[in-house]
Enzyme design. Structure first.
Site, PDB file in Angstrom:
ATOM      1  N   LYS A  82      10.965   3.356   2.610  1.00  0.00           N
ATOM      2  CA  LYS A  82      11.001   4.821   2.591  1.00  0.00           C
ATOM      3  C   LYS A  82      11.643   5.313   1.306  1.00  0.00           C
ATOM      4  O   LYS A  82      12.699   4.821   0.897  1.00  0.00           O
ATOM      5  CB  LYS A  82      11.788   5.335   3.795  1.00  0.00           C
ATOM      6  CG  LYS A  82      11.189   4.943   5.137  1.00  0.00           C
ATOM      7  CD  LYS A  82       9.966   5.764   5.467  1.00  0.00           C
ATOM      8  CE  LYS A  82      10.338   7.166   5.868  1.00  0.00           C
ATOM      9  NZ  LYS A  82       9.182   7.929   6.377  1.00  0.00           N
ATOM     10  N   CYS A 142      26.643  34.597  26.715  1.00  0.00           N
ATOM     11  CA  CYS A 142      27.066  35.243  27.959  1.00  0.00           C
ATOM     12  C   CYS A 142      28.540  35.658  27.966  1.00  0.00           C
ATOM     13  O   CYS A 142      28.984  36.352  28.887  1.00  0.00           O
ATOM     14  CB  CYS A 142      26.793  34.336  29.151  1.00  0.00           C
ATOM     15  SG  CYS A 142      27.763  32.805  29.150  1.00  0.00           S
ATOM     16  N   CYS A 193      28.801  25.511  27.505  1.00  0.00           N
ATOM     17  CA  CYS A 193      28.929  26.662  28.392  1.00  0.00           C
ATOM     18  C   CYS A 193      28.436  26.225  29.768  1.00  0.00           C
ATOM     19  O   CYS A 193      27.320  25.727  29.901  1.00  0.00           O
ATOM     20  CB  CYS A 193      28.090  27.835  27.885  1.00  0.00           C
ATOM     21  SG  CYS A 193      27.974  29.224  29.047  1.00  0.00           S
ATOM     22  N   CYS A 231      23.920  31.857  32.357  1.00  0.00           N
ATOM     23  CA  CYS A 231      23.882  32.066  30.909  1.00  0.00           C
ATOM     24  C   CYS A 231      22.439  32.319  30.467  1.00  0.00           C
ATOM     25  O   CYS A 231      21.572  31.461  30.645  1.00  0.00           O
ATOM     26  CB  CYS A 231      24.434  30.844  30.181  1.00  0.00           C
ATOM     27  SG  CYS A 231      24.337  30.967  28.381  1.00  0.00           S
ATOM     28  N   GLU A 265       0.839  -1.188   0.000  1.00  0.00           N
ATOM     29  CA  GLU A 265       0.000   0.000   0.000  1.00  0.00           C
ATOM     30  C   GLU A 265       0.880   1.245   0.000  1.00  0.00           C
ATOM     31  O   GLU A 265       2.006   1.206   0.512  1.00  0.00           O
ATOM     32  CB  GLU A 265      -0.889   0.028   1.244  1.00  0.00           C
ATOM     33  CG  GLU A 265      -1.735  -1.211   1.449  1.00  0.00           C
ATOM     34  CD  GLU A 265      -2.281  -1.295   2.870  1.00  0.00           C
ATOM     35  OE1 GLU A 265      -2.852  -0.297   3.353  1.00  0.00           O
ATOM     36  OE2 GLU A 265      -2.101  -2.350   3.498  1.00  0.00           O
ATOM     37  N   LYS A 321       2.259   4.643   1.366  1.00  0.00           N
ATOM     38  CA  LYS A 321       2.408   5.184   2.723  1.00  0.00           C
ATOM     39  C   LYS A 321       2.018   6.661   2.682  1.00  0.00           C
ATOM     40  O   LYS A 321       2.765   7.506   2.199  1.00  0.00           O
ATOM     41  CB  LYS A 321       3.846   5.010   3.227  1.00  0.00           C
ATOM     42  CG  LYS A 321       4.030   5.388   4.680  1.00  0.00           C
ATOM     43  CD  LYS A 321       5.444   5.050   5.150  1.00  0.00           C
ATOM     44  CE  LYS A 321       5.597   5.360   6.651  1.00  0.00           C
ATOM     45  NZ  LYS A 321       5.464   6.794   6.935  1.00  0.00           N
ATOM     46  N   TYR A 371      -6.977   2.072   6.665  1.00  0.00           N
ATOM     47  CA  TYR A 371      -6.250   0.897   6.188  1.00  0.00           C
ATOM     48  C   TYR A 371      -6.047  -0.194   7.250  1.00  0.00           C
ATOM     49  O   TYR A 371      -5.374  -1.194   6.980  1.00  0.00           O
ATOM     50  CB  TYR A 371      -4.878   1.308   5.657  1.00  0.00           C
ATOM     51  CG  TYR A 371      -4.074   2.165   6.622  1.00  0.00           C
ATOM     52  CD1 TYR A 371      -3.506   1.633   7.768  1.00  0.00           C
ATOM     53  CD2 TYR A 371      -3.916   3.526   6.379  1.00  0.00           C
ATOM     54  CE1 TYR A 371      -2.791   2.428   8.647  1.00  0.00           C
ATOM     55  CE2 TYR A 371      -3.194   4.328   7.245  1.00  0.00           C
ATOM     56  CZ  TYR A 371      -2.639   3.772   8.379  1.00  0.00           C
ATOM     57  OH  TYR A 371      -1.935   4.562   9.261  1.00  0.00           O
ATOM     58  N   ASP A 405       1.442  10.378   3.769  1.00  0.00           N
ATOM     59  CA  ASP A 405       2.141  11.302   4.661  1.00  0.00           C
ATOM     60  C   ASP A 405       1.110  12.218   5.307  1.00  0.00           C
ATOM     61  O   ASP A 405       0.918  13.364   4.921  1.00  0.00           O
ATOM     62  CB  ASP A 405       3.165  12.121   3.875  1.00  0.00           C
ATOM     63  CG  ASP A 405       4.170  12.809   4.787  1.00  0.00           C
ATOM     64  OD1 ASP A 405       4.197  12.485   5.988  1.00  0.00           O
ATOM     65  OD2 ASP A 405       4.914  13.676   4.296  1.00  0.00           O
ATOM     66  N   CYS A 454      31.150  31.636  24.966  1.00  0.00           N
ATOM     67  CA  CYS A 454      29.720  31.475  24.702  1.00  0.00           C
ATOM     68  C   CYS A 454      29.172  32.713  24.002  1.00  0.00           C
ATOM     69  O   CYS A 454      29.369  33.832  24.483  1.00  0.00           O
ATOM     70  CB  CYS A 454      28.979  31.244  26.016  1.00  0.00           C
ATOM     71  SG  CYS A 454      27.184  31.211  25.847  1.00  0.00           S
TER      72      CYS A 454
END
Length: 756
Positions: free
Chosen positions: A380, A477, A492, A497, A176, A178, A292, A180, A474
C-alpha cells in the site's frame, strides 16, 4: 529494452463509440527466459488507417436476399468484435471513428430487419434498459478473497522472507499495479458473457449483468485466440471497473452544475455507476476495466499469473500493461518505488502494487488464511497528507449513546477528495494527539479512505489555546453522560435521547442492514420532527400518501411548501415493503445490538437461524460461536431481554419482517430442531473442507454451514491446529498437507454421521 519500469503516457485516437478513455500505458520489460514472455510490438500509429470495405461500398438491401442479410449480420458481428479486440486488448486500432460507426449502423439496420437473429451478446446490445432482475444475489464460483497489506517496504520484505522460508528459496513473482476501482466477476459460458456480478461479501455479489454489458471494453464473447486454452465450458474472470480521473472530474462538474450530489472519488463513481437501475445511465458514464484473475486457474492452460495475463489479453480482455515478472527480490522493490513515483501522472487511480507468487502450483501449496491468500500481498502506498485549520471540535451521539468528538476542518483536498470532517474517536485520543481548536493539523486518509488527523503543528499554536474536554451533558438531550471503568468512551444512557433514536433509525435503513433506498437522513429528521417515527417498527406503518405529503422544510419560488411527492414516496414505500424479506442476519445487524456487527450477525444465524432460536439461547451457547465472547454474548442477552426491545421485535414480526434466515436455504434446514447441546457439539474444533462432496450432494458452503451450526470453526487452510480435514472426491493439496501433518482425515460418511 531496459529493465527499468517505464511510464509513457499516451492517448491514441480510437473509435468514438468506444467511450472509455484509453489510459496511460506503462510498458514493463519481462525476462526473456520466461516461457510466456512475448516481444513488445509497438502500437499501430493512429494515422495508419485501413478502412473496411463495408464503409467504401456499402451493399444495398435491394441487392441482398434475406439469407445473405443474415450472413452479413454474422460477418459484421465478427468484424466489430475483431476491431474491439484490437482497440482494447492490443492497443492497436485499424479503423477510424467513422468506419467503426458505419459498421455499427449497418449491423443495427440489419438486426432491426431480422429480429429472429436476436443475440444478447451482439455488439449492438451493449446498452439496455431497466432490468427487474438486477441486483439479485449471485454466488461466486470461488470466494473472492481480500489481500493482506504491507504498509511499507520493510513489511513487504518480511512477507517475501516468509515465502522464501516456505519454499526454501526465492520463487518467481509477478507485480501488478493495484487499481483503485470496483471489483467485478464475469462469467462466460461456452465463450459468451453470461453474468456479471459485484464482489459483494466475497462469496455472494450482486447481479449487474445489464450494466456491465454497457462497458465498452468488456468482451461479450471471448475471442478465438483465448478459447483454444479453455479447459472447461464455464470460466469466471475477475478484475476492476474504474473511471479515469478526467472523466470523474467531468462527471462531478456536470452534477454540480445541475445541483446533484457529487461523488467523493473515482472509485465511488465507478461503483455507483455499476449499480444504476437503468443501464442507459451506466452507458453514459466513462467506465473501463482491467482484468487480472480467473476464479479457478485450472480452467485454462496457463500455469502461472504472468502467463494468465497474456492469455486474458489474447482473449480480448483489457489487461493493464504495467506488469513485471520478477526472478529476484530487488526487481519487486524497484517496481514498487517507481510505481509510487509515477502514481500522480497516471490517468487512473492506483493505491499500491499487488505482488503474487507466479506459479499456480506454488500458490496452491501456500493456500489461504481465513481472509486472504498467503501467496499474495498488497504493498500500500503511504497515504497523502495535507495541512489545514481545525475550526472546531463537535460531539456526535451514536445509536448506542457513545459520544464521539469530530474535527470540523477547513476543507482540504486529500488523496483525490475534499475532506472537511474527521473523527477524533474519543477524549483520550484528542489529548494523546494534543489537538486544539485553532490548530494547524495534519490530515491524511487511513487506507486512502477514512480521513484521520495525525497531529498538530504545535509551533504554530496560539499561546492561549485551551485543552479540549468532553462535555458533561449530552449535546442532544441534555442528560448527564457517564464513562464506565472499562471503557474509553463517554456514553449517554437516556432512553429518550433523540440523537440515539435518529442514529438507530438511520442504521436500520442503511445498505448493509435493511437497505431501504431513498429513506435518507433528511426524511428521517422530518419524520422525527413531526413525531411520526419513534423506533424502527414505525417504518412499516408509513403509507405512500402520508409520505407524499411530508413537508421538506423548504418552499418553492412562489412560497409554497415543498413536499416529498408521489413519485419519491412510492419508491420509498416499495423499498420498505421489500425490506421485509431481507435475510435474518441483516435484521439482527439492523437492530443495532451493541457489539454485534455484520460479521457477528452472520455467525449468529449459522447457529440460531431464527429469532425464536436466538431468544432461547444461553450465555454458554452464544460464547461457543466463533467470534462471540462473553462480552458480546452478554450484550445480546441484555438486548433481547429488555421489555422495550421485545416490543419492537414483536411489532416488526407483526408487520411481516423476516425473523428467520431463509437465505441459506437447505444448508440450514432443520436448524430450529437442534438442541442447545447439538449447537455446541463441535465447539472448539476446526475443520477444512476439500474436494467435491458427491455423496451428500452439498456444496462446500452448505457443508461449512452445517458444521458451524454445531459450533465448529471452518478454515480454508490446513495447519497443525486443524482438528479434521473433510475430504471429498478429487481432493488435492490440502489432503496431502493433512497427511504430512498427521491431521485426521474424514470422509463424507463420517461427516454425515457428525451432523446427524
Amino acid at each position: 529494452m531496459s529493465d527499468d519500469l517505464m511510464f509513457n503516457a499516451h492517448n491514441q485516437n480510437k473509435p468514438a463509440t468506444h467511450n472509455a478513455q484509453k489510459v496511460a500505458s506503462v510498458p514493463v520489460d519481462e525476462p526473456a527466459a520466461h516461457p510466456s514472455a512475448q516481444p513488445h510490438e509497438p502500437n499501430t500509429p493512429s494515422f495508419q488507417i485501413n478502412e473496411p470495405a463495408s464503409e467504401k461500398n456499402e451493399p444495398s438491401d435491394q441487392l441482398l436476399s434475406p439469407q445473405q442479410e443474415v450472413e452479413e449480420i454474422i460477418k459484421l458481428r465478427k468484424e466489430i468484435e475483431h476491431h474491439s479486440y484490437l482497440y482494447y486488448a492490443q492497443d492497436a486500432p485499424e479503423i477510424s471513428d467513422a468506419a467503426f460507426d458505419s459498421l455499427m449502423r449497418r449491423l443495427r439496420e440489419l438486426e432491426h430487419k431480422h429480429p429472429e437473429c436476436y443475440d444478447p451478446n451482439s455488439p449492438t446490445m451493449r446498452v439496455g434498459g431497466y432490468v427487474d432482475e438486477q441486483f439479485m444475489p449471485v454466488q461466486h464460483a470461488e470466494r473472492m478473497y481480500s489481500l493482506d497489506n504491507a504498509m511499507d517496504l520493510n513489511e513487504l520484505d518480511a512477507w517475501i522472507d516468509r515465502v522464501e522460508e516456505f519454499f526454501g528459496k526465492f520463487v518467481p513473482m509477478t507485480c501488478e499495479l493495484k487499481i483503485d476501482g470496483s471489483g467485478i466477476a464475469l462469467t462466460y459460458t461456452k465463450g459468451q458473457l453470461e453474468r456479471a456480478a459485484t464482489r459483494g461479501d466475497g462469496r455472494v455479489g450482486e447481479n449487474i449483468t445489464a450494466n456491465v454489458r454497457s462497458v465498452r471494453d468488456v468482451p461479450l464473447r471471448i475471442s478465438n485466440n483465448g478459447e483454444q486454452g479453455i479447459l472447461a465450458p464455464s470460466i469466471e474472470v475477475r478484475g476492476e471497473v474504474y473511471m479515469p480521473k478526467t472523466s470523474f472530474e467531468q462527471l462531478n462538474a456536470a452534477a454540480h452544475e445541475i445541483g446533484h450530489a457529487t461523488f467523493a472519488n473515482p472509485r465511488n463513481a465507478a461503483a455507483g455507476s455499476l449499480r444504476q437501475k437503468d443501464a442507459r445511465i451506466t452507458a453514459q458514464r466513462d467506465l473501463s476495466t482491467f482484468i487480472y484473475a480467473i476464479a479457478n486457474a485450472g480452467t485454462i492452460s496457463a500455469k502461472g499469473q504472468f502467463a494468465m495475463l497474456q492469455w486474458l489479453k489474447a482473449s480480448g480482455f483489457h489487461v493493464n500493461p504495467d506488469v513485471r515478472y520478477c526472478t529476484q527480490r530487488s526487481e519487486i522493490a524497484d517496481f514498487c518505488k517507481r510505481a509510487l513515483d509515477m502514481r500522480g501522472s497516471l490517468p487512473y487511480e492506483i493505491d499500491g502494487v499487488v505482488v503474487k507468487v507466479d506459479s499456480f502450483a506454488e500458490q496452491e501449496a501456500m493456500g489461504f488464511t481465513a481472509r486472504a491468500p498467503r501467496w499474495a500481498i498488497a504493498f500500500k502506498f503511504p497515504p497523502e497528507e495535507q495541512a489545514t485549520l481545525l475550526r472546531a471540535i463537535t460531539v456526535q451521539v451514536g445509536r448506542t449513546g457513545v459520544l464521539t468528538p469530530v474535527a470540523e476542518l477547513e476543507p482540504v483536498k486529500v488523496a483525490g477528495s475534499v475532506v472537511s470532517r474527521a473523527t477524533l474517536h474519543n477524549e483520550d485520543e484528542v489529548h494523546r494527539k494534543d489537538v486544539r481548536v485553532g490548530d494547524t493539523v495534519i490530515v491524511r486518509k487511513a487506507g486512502d479512505v477514512i480521513p484521520e488527523i495525525l497531529g498538530a503543528r504545535t509551533e504554530l499554536r496560539c499561546a492561549d489555546a485551551p485543552v479540549w474536554k468532553m462535555p458533561k451533558v449530552c449535546p442532544s438531550c441534555g442528560n448527564e453522560v457517564i464513562r464506565e471503568q472499562d471503557e474509553v468512551a463517554y456514553r449517554c444512557i437516556a432512553i429518550d435521547c433523540p440523537a440515539q433514536a435518529r442514529e438507530r433509525l438511520t442504521h436500520w435503513v442503511s445498505r448493509a442492514a435493511m437497505d431501504i433506498d431513498g429513506m435518507g437522513s433528511e426524511i428521517i429528521k422530518r419524520l422525527l420532527d413531526i413525531h411520526r417515527l419513534k423506533d424502527v417498527s414505525d417504518y412499516y406503518t408509513l403509507s405512500t400518501d402520508e409520505l407524499a405529503k411530508l413537508p421538506m422544510g423548504r418552499t418553492d419560488k412562489d412560497g409554497r411548501a415543498i413536499v416529498l411527492g408521489e413519485k419519491n414516496a412510492g419508491k420509498i414505500a416499495q423499498n420498505i415493503e421489500e425490506s421485509k424479506h431481507r435475510p435474518f442476519a441483516r435484521v439482527l445487524f439492523g437492530l443495532g445490538i451493541r457489539h454485534v456487527g455484520k460479521t457477528v450477525a452472520e455467525q449468529l444465524v449459522c447457529v440460531y437461524p431464527t429469532m425464536d432460536a436466538l431468544e432461547g439461547a444461553s450465555q454458554e451457547g452464544l460464547e461457543a460461536i466463533e467470534g462471540v465472547g462473553s462480552k458480546i454474548a452478554e450484550s445480546i442477552l441484555v438486548f433481547l431481554r429488555a421489555p422495550e426491545n421485545q416490543q419492537v421485535i414483536a411489532r416488526l414480526r407483526a408487520h411481516g419482517v423476516s425473523m428467520g434466515n431463509e437465505s441459506l436455504g437447505g444448508a440450514l434446514e432443520g436448524a430450529n430442531a437442534l438442541s442447545e447441546e447439538e449447537r455446541t457439539k463441535l465447539a472448539g474444533q476446526t475443520f477444512v473442507i476439500t474436494g467435491t462432496l458427491t455423496q451428500s450432494h452439498m456444496s462446500r458452503d452448505e457443508a461449512a454451514a452445517k458444521l458451524k451450526e454445531r459450533g465448529a470453526k471452518v478454515s480454508s487452510s490446513v495447519s497443525s491446529k486443524t482438528s479434521y480435514v473433510l475430504a471429498g472426491d478429487a481432493a488435492g493439496s490440502k489432503l496431502q498437507k493433512a497427511l504430512e501433518l498427521g491431521v485426521p482425515v474424514i470422509g463424507e460418511a463420517e461427516f454425515l454421521a457428525l451432523i446427524q
